[in-house]
Scaffold this active site. Structure first.
Site, PDB file in Angstrom:
ATOM      1  N   ASP A 170       0.834  -1.199   0.000  1.00 40.40           N
ATOM      2  CA  ASP A 170       0.000   0.000   0.000  1.00 40.40           C
ATOM      3  C   ASP A 170       0.872   1.254   0.000  1.00 40.40           C
ATOM      4  O   ASP A 170       2.065   1.207   0.339  1.00 40.40           O
ATOM      5  CB  ASP A 170      -0.920  -0.013   1.230  1.00 40.40           C
ATOM      6  CG  ASP A 170      -2.261   0.630   0.961  1.00 40.40           C
ATOM      7  OD1 ASP A 170      -2.373   1.421   0.006  1.00 40.40           O
ATOM      8  OD2 ASP A 170      -3.215   0.344   1.715  1.00 40.40           O
ATOM      9  N   ASP A 211     -10.611   1.340  -3.162  1.00 47.12           N
ATOM     10  CA  ASP A 211     -10.991   0.936  -1.807  1.00 47.12           C
ATOM     11  C   ASP A 211     -12.491   0.714  -1.685  1.00 47.12           C
ATOM     12  O   ASP A 211     -12.964   0.259  -0.640  1.00 47.12           O
ATOM     13  CB  ASP A 211     -10.559   2.003  -0.793  1.00 47.12           C
ATOM     14  CG  ASP A 211      -9.099   1.868  -0.386  1.00 47.12           C
ATOM     15  OD1 ASP A 211      -8.515   0.798  -0.629  1.00 47.12           O
ATOM     16  OD2 ASP A 211      -8.546   2.837   0.177  1.00 47.12           O
TER      17      ASP A 211
END
Length: 723
Positions: free
Chosen positions: A449, A513
């Site tokens: 990430d 997301d």
């Protein structure tokens, strides 16, 4: 000198040299084996203009009377001037015998620079273009911009690009191409949620399956610009460049700067033809993912930061029962990490949470036949971390000065800052910690990430996004070399780092997301313009979305996730009874058809009803005597909202072989399912749904079949078999 003619898959690129510089005279449809004398393309000279023809140069420049955006801007401070004009002229051309690869070298002896342009037209029609600029002078040369550009035909009159935000990435916008420059700028220090994955120019009304389209993509994960430039004389170019800060790239004598690669595709069959060119290139790479893409369970929306071995083992048991093949432990496993305020940078397993390390959980996962994956964010740091306290000089600052010198920190973003990977000690620390994690644990997969923009980003008093991006690339490359069997996913606050630069180093991207299936329909559709589905993470979330609070049936969520790299981000321990059986059924469907989904041609129908989406995957090898049981295609018919008309009418199923016969059947829901009618809002279904329909590919593509009246935010799945 003969013109340079690259040909492949219905595309030609022609570079003429008859005016002394490399000039692109055609990029588009294949021109065949023989070219005429290209001097016939010399245009008339209009009044009140330069007394010569103006070429569309491979490196457009003012010395050739180019009045649009220049290909090169730069300067030498020692000359006492703010900038230089360039007059690059052809020096050498070399081309491979296959007619697909060439190098064009141009030089300006007075300016002391040489530019080598590398061009490759791949077998599937994707063009790869980059420049390399070398400083042959005796003083430093400041590169302000070096852009890669390609001309498009005069009938390209519409421009399509993509934009978005967090949890709404890659949504399309269209505009007419007008005189002037349309620029999309990314100053995020990463690709960006609002970045356009491609810039596409096309003929009027071009769509999924019709019209001519010219499209470009800049393969770079840092600051960048993409642009369309229409000159007053009517010519249009598409291009892209790295967006450089002041003195960010200064070449010492003998040094070279290489641009990011511009990938480009031409299609006379609409946007689907552009996708085919990109997919062909991806799938021909030696390091492209191979083998079945495993069903994934990610723990984030199941447990968040609440890490407990007993709970996670229960989750692993439940996942294995469903048929999950890869179990990924998300954020919260490392030292000091109880929320997102602390711990980033301290890449050691938290002994208070995991007294036995990660081994007990890893063994619980692998003993149940699943791979184990782990979330990391190596490029970031919390101020509340041991590493930030021990090495504050490793934190990026606007001028990269020590705190003792009064250097200030940039504003925080999600309570975190950026580690200065340009600093060799910081880079080595991150590599050593990631390397140790992979050596000491049986980890098959990293979810990598990167959760903030790189704003006010400096090193040694100069802007350093360029160097930081290259340092991040080196980090990926070094870890892949040390651990070649470990897959890496590129996640960046969801979909903020999706580009071919990062995808050269990773095996998957997290598209967003947002797991809301309605949002994902658009996000995945436009991500899939460039990136094939086997590289796009697509998960089933809980029935009520974590990010939108919208509630959807399992079937809508599962059909949406099916057309990607399928997985779940959900506490599947709570899935019981009929819902659990339905979930198992979808997992089995994915496993049955993933080879088709991850190797076939992506097909998107042009549907006049904007509330309806029809897309599918057609097997690349279904022709040539396929058996009746062989699946030739899977299609999803998706109702995003209520339609204007009472019925959707007949909907085409395109992309099949015109002369073949096919059987089309409803794969989900089947008429025997208990909730068969739940997705529909009709008094009587179309007759073919009960037992399937038989028709030719030509009939299905031109006439189509009547589709059911679906409830909003519902979908059906169709299976097409070749007869």
């Amino acid at each position: 000198m003969n013109p340079l003619h690259l040909r492949s898959a219905g595309t030609s690129l022609v570079i003429s040299t008859h005016r002394g510089e490399a000039e692109i005279v055609h990029w588009g449809a294949d021109l065949g084996d023989t070219l005429p004398d290209l001097s016939l393309l010399n245009e008339p000279i209009p009044p009140s203009s330069i007394d010569a023809n103006v070429p569309t140069g491979l490196l457009p420049q003012a010395s050739s009377a180019w009045q649009g955006r220049p290909g090169l801007r730069g300067h030498r401070i020692t000359d006492g001037v703010a900038g230089l004009d360039f007059s690059v002229r052809l020096s050498a051309v070399s081309a491979d015998a296959d007619g697909r690869t060439a190098v064009v070298i141009q030089t300006d002896p007075d300016a002391g620079i040489t530019v080598a342009s590398n061009l490759t037209l791949h077998p599937g029609g994707l063009l790869e273009l980059r420049h390399e600029l070398t400083n042959h002078g005796t003083s430093p040369f400041h590169v302000d911009e070096l852009a890669t550009m390609l001309p498009v035909a005069p009938d390209a009159v519409e421009l399509l690009d993509l934009t978005g935000r967090w949890c709404r990435e890659r949504h399309p916008q269209r505009r007419a191409i007008q005189q002037g420059t349309w620029v999309r700028t990314g100053r995020h220090g990463r690709t960006g949620h609002d970045s356009s994955l491609l810039l596409a120019a096309g003929t009027a009304g071009f769509g999924n399956r019709h019209g001519k389209v010219w499209a470009t993509h800049l393969a770079w994960s840092g600051n960048h610009e993409q642009f369309a430039d229409r000159l007053a004389d009517g010519r249009t170019v598409l291009g892209g460049s790295e967006l450089l800060g002041p003195a960010e790239v200064v070449l010492q004598p003998g040094e070279t700067y290489q641009t990011p690669t511009l990938f480009a595709a031409y299609s006379d069959r609409g946007l689907d033809g552009i996708s085919e060119a990109f997919y062909s290139w991806f799938r021909s790479r030696p390091h492209h993912v191979s083998g079945p893409r495993p069903v994934v369970l990610n723990t984030w929306e199941a447990v968040y930061f609440d890490h407990n071995l007993e709970t996670l083992v229960e989750l692993a048991e439940s996942a294995a029962d469903l048929g999950v093949e890869r179990f990924v432990l998300d954020d919260g496993w490392f030292r000091g990490r109880r929320d997102d305020h602390a711990g980033l940078g301290d890449w050691y397993v938290d002994g208070t949470l995991w007294p036995g390390g990660l081994t007990p959980l890893i063994e619980a996962v692998t003993s149940r036949g699943m791979e184990f994956g782990l979330w990391v964010e190596p490029e970031m740091v919390n101020l509340d971390s041991d590493i930030a306290r021990e090495h504050p000089e490793w934190i990026v600052r606007p001028a990269a000065r020590s705190p003792k010198d009064g250097g200030r920190l940039p504003l925080e973003w999600r309570h975190q800052h950026v580690l200065d990977l340009v600093n060799p000690a910081a880079w080595q620390y991150v590599f050593d910690r990631m390397d140790a994690l992979l050596r000491d644990n049986n980890i098959s997969y990293l979810k990598w990430d990167q959760n903030r923009d790189l704003l006010e980003h400096g090193h040694a008093g100069r802007a350093s996004v360029h160097q930081q991006t290259l340092a991040a690339y080196r980090l990926f490359d070094a870890l892949r070399a040390a651990h070649p069997s470990v897959e890496i996913e590129s996640c960046s606050s969801g979909g903020a780092r999706v580009d071919l630069g990062i995808l050269q180093r990773t095996d998957r991207i997290w598209a967003s997301d947002c797991n809301d299936a309605l949002e994902r329909q658009t996000i995945q559709r436009w991500t899939g313009m460039v990136v094939p589905p086997e590289l796009v993470g697509a998960h089933i979330g809980p029935s009520t979305s974590h990010t939108t609070a919208r509630t959807h049936d399992l079937s809508f969520r599962a059909i949406t996730a099916l057309f990607g790299h399928f997985g779940m981000e959900w506490d599947v321990r709570t899935v019981t009874g009929a819902e659990r059986q339905e979930l198992k059924r979808f997992i089995a469907l994915y496993k049955e058809h993933r080879e088709l989904i991850h190797s076939g041609r992506m097909v998107r129908a042009d549907v006049p009803d904007e509330s309806l989406m029809v897309h599918g995957v057609v097997a690349a090898d279904h022709d040539g005597g396929a058996a009746d049981s062989a699946t030739a295609a899977l299609f999803a018919v998706v109702r995003t909202r209520t339609g204007f008309a009472e019925m959707p009418g007949r909907v085409a199923i395109p992309g099949l072989e015109a002369g073949r016969n096919y059987r089309v059947e409803l794969l989900f829901p089947r008429p025997a399912d208990a909730d068969y009618g739940h997705a529909f809002m009709e008094a009587q279904p179309a007759t073919w749904l009960a037992s399937g329909a038989r028709a030719s590919g030509r009939f299905l593509g031109e006439v189509g079949l009547p589709m059911p009246v679906l409830q909003p935010e519902h979908a059906i799945l169709l299976r097409v078999t070749a007869l």
